[in-house]
Design an enzyme around this catalytic site. Structure first.
Site, mmCIF file in Angstrom:
data_model
loop_
_atom_site.group_PDB
_atom_site.id
_atom_site.type_symbol
_atom_site.label_atom_id
_atom_site.label_comp_id
_atom_site.label_asym_id
_atom_site.label_seq_id
_atom_site.Cartn_x
_atom_site.Cartn_y
_atom_site.Cartn_z
ATOM 1 N N LYS A 24 16.548 23.407 24.165
ATOM 2 C CA LYS A 24 15.472 24.285 24.634
ATOM 3 C C LYS A 24 14.125 23.831 24.061
ATOM 4 C CE LYS A 24 18.220 28.562 24.946
ATOM 5 N NZ LYS A 24 17.973 28.854 26.369
ATOM 6 N N LYS A 48 29.380 38.284 25.237
ATOM 7 C CA LYS A 48 28.931 36.928 24.869
ATOM 8 C C LYS A 48 28.377 36.972 23.451
ATOM 9 C CE LYS A 48 25.177 33.579 25.781
ATOM 10 N NZ LYS A 48 24.109 33.129 26.706
ATOM 11 N N ASP A 67 22.936 24.047 28.138
ATOM 12 C CA ASP A 67 22.285 25.319 27.840
ATOM 13 C C ASP A 67 22.868 26.462 28.686
ATOM 14 O OD1 ASP A 67 20.561 27.036 26.580
ATOM 15 O OD2 ASP A 67 18.769 26.413 27.686
ATOM 16 N N ASP A 127 21.296 35.795 20.826
ATOM 17 C CA ASP A 127 22.092 35.474 22.014
ATOM 18 C C ASP A 127 23.535 35.988 21.894
ATOM 19 O OD1 ASP A 127 22.131 34.449 24.582
ATOM 20 O OD2 ASP A 127 22.679 32.419 23.961
ATOM 21 N N ARG A 140 28.297 31.292 30.001
ATOM 22 C CA ARG A 140 29.324 31.444 31.051
ATOM 23 C C ARG A 140 30.601 30.707 30.693
ATOM 24 N NH1 ARG A 140 25.092 29.099 35.327
ATOM 25 N NH2 ARG A 140 23.763 30.106 33.777
ATOM 26 N N GLU A 195 25.683 27.825 28.463
ATOM 27 C CA GLU A 195 26.886 27.876 27.630
ATOM 28 C C GLU A 195 27.567 29.238 27.644
ATOM 29 O OE1 GLU A 195 23.966 28.545 26.540
ATOM 30 O OE2 GLU A 195 24.379 30.367 25.418
ATOM 31 N N ASP A 238 21.618 29.972 20.080
ATOM 32 C CA ASP A 238 21.657 29.105 21.258
ATOM 33 C C ASP A 238 20.455 28.165 21.240
ATOM 34 O OD1 ASP A 238 21.956 27.883 23.681
ATOM 35 O OD2 ASP A 238 21.420 29.659 24.888
#
Ligand code: BES
Ligand code: MN
Ligand code: ZN
Length: 498
Positions: free
Chosen positions: A275, A263, A345, A286, A349, A347, A268
């Protein structure tokens, strides 16, 4: 300031210089070469140790300046902990020992040191060398050097060993993995204004200098492949998405590769499901999964590992904007599965769904291992001492757990199952991308499982271990570069011919 480290080995006959370092186990006296050096001082060990309160505990230091009878600046006697075989030291313990030594040499402003290691095996010497180099790494390129900083520019460490040639070979191989870890740290530590998707892809492309075949897919290619889950994440940012494929093919020709998937969310923000402000700066990291995959491929190539391996990283930025994906949007992933985005959020996956499809469809791998800073929930469950491991294959899971114990990058297996899979059913699409707080790390893994076929697969949720875990013996920077040492070890122990 970052101090450059040179490491070399020498036979025991070569005289030590600078700071000489001896290891002594709990309740013991110097033995072997250490006894010979101590003997030259003419000092009574039991008396000196007793007066200084030195008992040989791991990490303890007995520091003697200008020791009589030796042409060195200081004599460091370091505690080695309980004597083996009472407590057989793992390679990870030797790496910690090297890290601890680097800190003590740093505190003494050392420029040269000689470490007496006649009792250590080549693998233990290499593990100690790895710890030295890992602890030495700093991410201070954006700090202006202060007046009065007395850190010497260089540190030369000589490891005095029984068999220098054997130690050199073990060190060279282990330091390839260390350099991979340091690359991963550097990528994670860099802020997102410096390391966007294109900059990350450019760093990955540099692996071609080591013989890695690197291919970079941009937006038109991703669109043609139907990767609308990954593209949905990227659509709110001015930074364009990239999928980078790194191939290292030095195994038996024709054998299917092992695929590593990372990933790579360069920042993010959460997107429209934004967030909270507190701690959001950590989300520059991230992309820790993608960083580990890139570092691993560098390590495998640098040590010419006899394996066919492929690294695939999905690079995107998750931002809120007029073009961003919205809660309620439905997208079709490359596999054909439709996804209702209920939380922008969740994201990572979405990125992995399409990257996992890509490796299975295009590379027909023997196994797939993904790494992702996927959920805050894994940190709630396991803290920062273990990463979460999810797998559809017990043998692969056991192999990875074993590599974790050997390297100190530990994994704890978490469950998968139909009851959790049920939680990601959607009212409108095949699945939804979040099932809320309960079992958050598991439902995220369950989402990924929807994109995995029959291939042995493991998912490492590294969100709890990758971003500023508590200080350790082997890392003085924010990012530990988690995963590179672990997977290098897995490749070596499980996939390479002996
Ligand atoms: N990147 C985060 C997970 C994360 C959190 C990594 C803390 C490192 C430290 C991920 O994209 C995320 O936001 N996950 C959400 C999922 C939720 C919306 C279902 C989370 O963990 O809250
Ligand atoms: Mn997120
Ligand atoms: Zn994320």
């Amino acid at each position: 300031m970052t101090q450059s480290l040179t490491l070399r080995t020498a036979p025991l006959s070569v005289s030590p210089a600078g700071i000489v370092v001896l290891y002594v186990a709990e309740g013991a006296a110097p033995s072997g070469q250490a006894a010979a050096l101590w003997g030259a001082t003419g000092l009574d060990f039991a008396r000196v140790a007793g007066a200084a309160g030195f008992g040989g505990k791991q990490g303890q230091l007995l520091d003697i300046a200008a020791p009589p009878g030796l042409d060195v600046t200081r004599l460091f006697v370091l505690g080695a902990g309980k004597a083996e075989p009472e407590r057989p030291a793992s390679p990870a313990a030797w790496t910690d020992r090297g890290g601890s030594l680097a800190a003590k040499l740093g505190a003494a402003n050392a420029e040269a040191a000689s470490v007496v290691l006649d009792g250590a095996t080549p693998e233990q010497v290499a593990a100690l060398a790895a710890g030295l180099k890992l602890r030495q790494y700093r991410f201070d390129k954006y700090k202006t050097r202060k007046n009065g900083d007395r850190t010497p520019e260089t540190l030369a460490v000589t490891l005095h060993v029984a068999d220098p040639a054997a130690a050199d070979a073990a060190i060279a191989s282990r330091l390839a993995a260390v350099d991979g870890t340091l690359l991963a740290r550097e990528l994670v530590n860099e802020p997102a204004n410096v390391l966007g998707t294109e900059e990350f892809a450019a760093r990955a492309a540099e692996l071609s200098a080591l013989g890695v075949a690197v291919e970079t897919l941009g937006e038109p290619e991703l669109r043609a492949l139907g990767m609308h889950a990954l593209l949905a994440v990227a659509q709110g940012s001015v930074r364009p998405p990239r999928l980078v494929v790194m191939r290292w093919s030095n195994g038996a020709p024709g054998t299917p590769p092992v695929a590593f998937v990372g990933k790579g969310v360069v920042f993010d923000s959460g997107g429209i499901s934004i967030k909270p402000a507190a701690g959001m700066e950590d989300m520059k990291g991230d992309m820790g999964g993608a960083a580990a995959v890139t570092g691993l491929l560098q390590a495998l190539a640098a040590r010419k590992a006899k394996v066919n391996a492929v690294g695939v990283i999905g690079l995107v930025e998750n931002m809120p904007s007029g073009t961003a994906m919205r809660p309620g949007d439905i997208v079709r992933a490359a596999s054909g599965t439709t996804i209702e985005i209920v939380n922008t959020d969740a994201e990572g996956r979405l990125v992995l769904a399409d990257a996992l499809w890509y490796v299975q469809e295009k590379l027909k791998p023997r196994a797939v291992i993904d790494l992702a800073t996927l959920t805050g929930a894994i940190g709630v469950a396991l803290g920062s001492d273990h990463a979460g491991l999810f797998a559809n294959n017990d043998e692969l899971a056991a192999q990875l757990v074993g590599a974790g114990l050997a390297t100190g990058e530990k994994l704890w297996r978490m469950p998968l199952g139909p009851a959790y899979d049920k939680l990601i059913e959607s009212r409108f699409a095949d699945i939804k991308n979040s099932a809320g707080r309960p079992a958050g790390a598991i439902t995220a893994a369950q989402f990924l499982a929807r994109f995995v076929g029959d291939v042995p697969w493991a998912h490492l949720d590294i969100a709890g271990v990758s971003l500023g875990p508590p200080a350790s013996e082997t890392n003085a920077s924010w990012a530990p570069g988690f995963g590179v040492a672990l997977l290098d070890r897995y490749v070596r122990d499980v996939l390479e011919p002996k």
